[in-house]
Design a protein around this motif. Structure first.
Motif, PDB file in Angstrom:
ATOM      1  N   UNK A  79     -23.708 -19.845 -25.993  1.00 23.35           N
ATOM      2  CA  UNK A  79     -24.739 -18.876 -26.338  1.00 23.35           C
ATOM      3  C   UNK A  79     -26.047 -19.135 -25.608  1.00 23.35           C
ATOM      4  N   UNK A  80     -26.145 -20.305 -24.965  1.00 22.27           N
ATOM      5  CA  UNK A  80     -27.374 -20.650 -24.253  1.00 22.27           C
ATOM      6  C   UNK A  80     -27.458 -19.959 -22.890  1.00 22.27           C
ATOM      7  N   UNK A  81     -26.340 -19.460 -22.408  1.00 18.51           N
ATOM      8  CA  UNK A  81     -26.318 -18.774 -21.116  1.00 18.51           C
ATOM      9  C   UNK A  81     -26.925 -17.373 -21.258  1.00 18.51           C
ATOM     10  N   UNK A  82     -27.712 -16.978 -20.251  1.00 20.91           N
ATOM     11  CA  UNK A  82     -28.473 -15.736 -20.357  1.00 20.91           C
ATOM     12  C   UNK A  82     -27.593 -14.504 -20.464  1.00 20.91           C
ATOM     13  N   UNK A  83     -26.349 -14.572 -19.991  1.00 21.53           N
ATOM     14  CA  UNK A  83     -25.459 -13.433 -20.091  1.00 21.53           C
ATOM     15  C   UNK A  83     -24.827 -13.263 -21.453  1.00 21.53           C
ATOM     16  N   UNK A  84     -25.004 -14.221 -22.334  1.00 22.19           N
ATOM     17  CA  UNK A  84     -24.440 -14.150 -23.681  1.00 22.19           C
ATOM     18  C   UNK A  84     -25.308 -13.234 -24.553  1.00 22.19           C
ATOM     19  N   UNK A  85     -24.681 -12.371 -25.332  1.00 26.70           N
ATOM     20  CA  UNK A  85     -25.450 -11.441 -26.159  1.00 26.70           C
ATOM     21  C   UNK A  85     -26.372 -12.170 -27.126  1.00 26.70           C
TER      22      UNK A  85
END
Length: 386
Positions: free
Chosen positions: A345-351
């Motif tokens: 969830x820390x990745x910018x592409x994760x909602x």
């Protein structure tokens, strides 16, 4: 009584398209024009306009449900549309109470006009109760506004800007003037919306240089400071309730994503789904308990506005408290959802990453935490002694 069906106004397929576009507008820092176009075509801009004037005739309670639903798909789109709905909601407050003056907002919304909210000013913690924008009267009953408004959502697309300014020159001055101006050369919109979250709202700075509101679009002239005038109650009530709705919708979506993750991820240690882990179950339960309190609170206060319940001075702590609880609950729920979902969830592409950034904006909207607490303290303890 037939139960309200939100899918009539926000169908699942429309929401799916809006949700699909949300990460693009966040990544590219662009306004969701297609969302606005589809919502306009669906009649969403006039949901609060009475049927007899061509709208859907919904109440604030139904609009709050719809905004929660829209925010679950695209928070920035919901927050941007909120500002238009605030003015149509204020027009409803007026018409419900027999107060004339905002029929042009209702008719404009039906015709597809977009109304923006030009109240916030840098450093002006009086908000509704004062203004640093100069309002200079003309001979025909209109006003010319000069000043700077910040956080003007819908900046690329609005057709009329509802705003306030201070008249210091008339015989009965000072007076706060609430009016609507059109987009002309007297209005400059800065391309300065490069923010952490809520990027699709494009809430840019707006500079006014003698922007004229003609007499027909000057809505109220009132004294500075707290007031029982319908314009103050209308803006405050609709703004706080619809803001609480957007952030409650974000919390609902974060909770859904956390549940989906817990049901699909499996522990390497035990082989069981994370949904069976007692710590994860406790965390999701805590999120659900916090979230579950807000929709009925929003519904109750919205229904009281619709039904013209008179809470007198208790309205202001009730409304500011609702907004404060909603945004703090939403931030807490999104925080917990990030922990449930794990490092992905820390990745910018994760909602969830986008929701984490979007939800932070809630603290900056009026009423801010300081104002909400001061209002509640005064309600329970009385004013601070001089």
């Amino acid at each position: 009584m037939t139960a309200f069906d939100p899918t009539r106004y926000l169908p699942d397929d429309l929401l799916a398209r809006i949700r699909e576009r949300a990460p693009i507008h966040d990544r590219e820092n662009t306004f969701p024009q297609q969302d606005l176009d589809e919502l306009r075509d669906a009649g969403y801009l006039s949901i609060l306009v009475p049927v007899e004037r061509g709208g859907a005739g919904l109440g604030l309670a139904e609009a709050a449900i719809l905004q929660q639903r829209l925010a679950g798909a695209a928070p920035a789109t919901a927050l941007a549309i909120n500002m238009h709905l605030v003015w149509t909601g204020v027009a409803k407050v007026f018409s419900d109470r027999g107060v004339p003056g905002l029929e042009f907002v209702q008719d404009g919304a039906v015709a597809g006009e977009v109304f923006a909210f030009g109240i916030s000013e840098g450093g002006n913690d009086l908000v509704l109760f004062g203004s640093d924008t100069a309002a200079v009267p003309d001979a025909d009953g209109g006003y010319a506004f000069t000043g700077t408004k910040i956080f003007t959502s819908l900046a690329p697309v609005w057709t009329r800007l509802g705003l306030h300014g201070l008249d210091t020159t008339s015989a009965d001055a000072p007076k706060l003037v609430f009016a609507f101006v059109e987009r002309t050369d007297a209005v400059t919109t800065s391309d300065d919306w490069d923010t952490l979250g809520m990027r699709g709202t494009q809430s840019r700075t707006t500079r006014l240089d003698r922007a004229v509101a003609d007499a027909a679009h000057v809505v109220r002239r009132i004294d500075q400071g707290p007031s029982a005038d319908p314009i103050v109650f209308g803006i405050f009530s609709v703004f706080e309730i619809l803001l609480a709705s957007v952030y409650t919708g974000i919390a609902r979506r974060a909770l859904e994503l956390a549940v989906a993750t817990a049901q699909t991820r499996r522990s390497k240690k035990s082989g069981a789904a994370y949904s069976q882990d007692p710590d994860i179950r406790w965390r999701i339960a805590d999120m659900a308990i916090a979230y579950d309190a807000l929709p009925p609170q929003i519904a109750a206060l919205a229904r009281d506005v619709d039904e013209r319940v008179d809470h007198g001075p208790r309205w202001f702590p009730a409304l500011s408290g609702l907004k404060h609880r909603a945004v703090t609950m939403a931030k807490s729920v999104v925080d917990e959802a990030m922990l449930v979902a794990g490092g992905g969830s820390y990745f910018s592409g994760n909602e969830l990453s986008r929701l984490y950034r979007d939800v932070l904006a809630g603290m900056f909207h009026p009423s801010d935490p300081e104002s909400a607490h001061a209002t509640a303290a005064s309600a329970w303890l009385g004013p601070v002694e001089a």
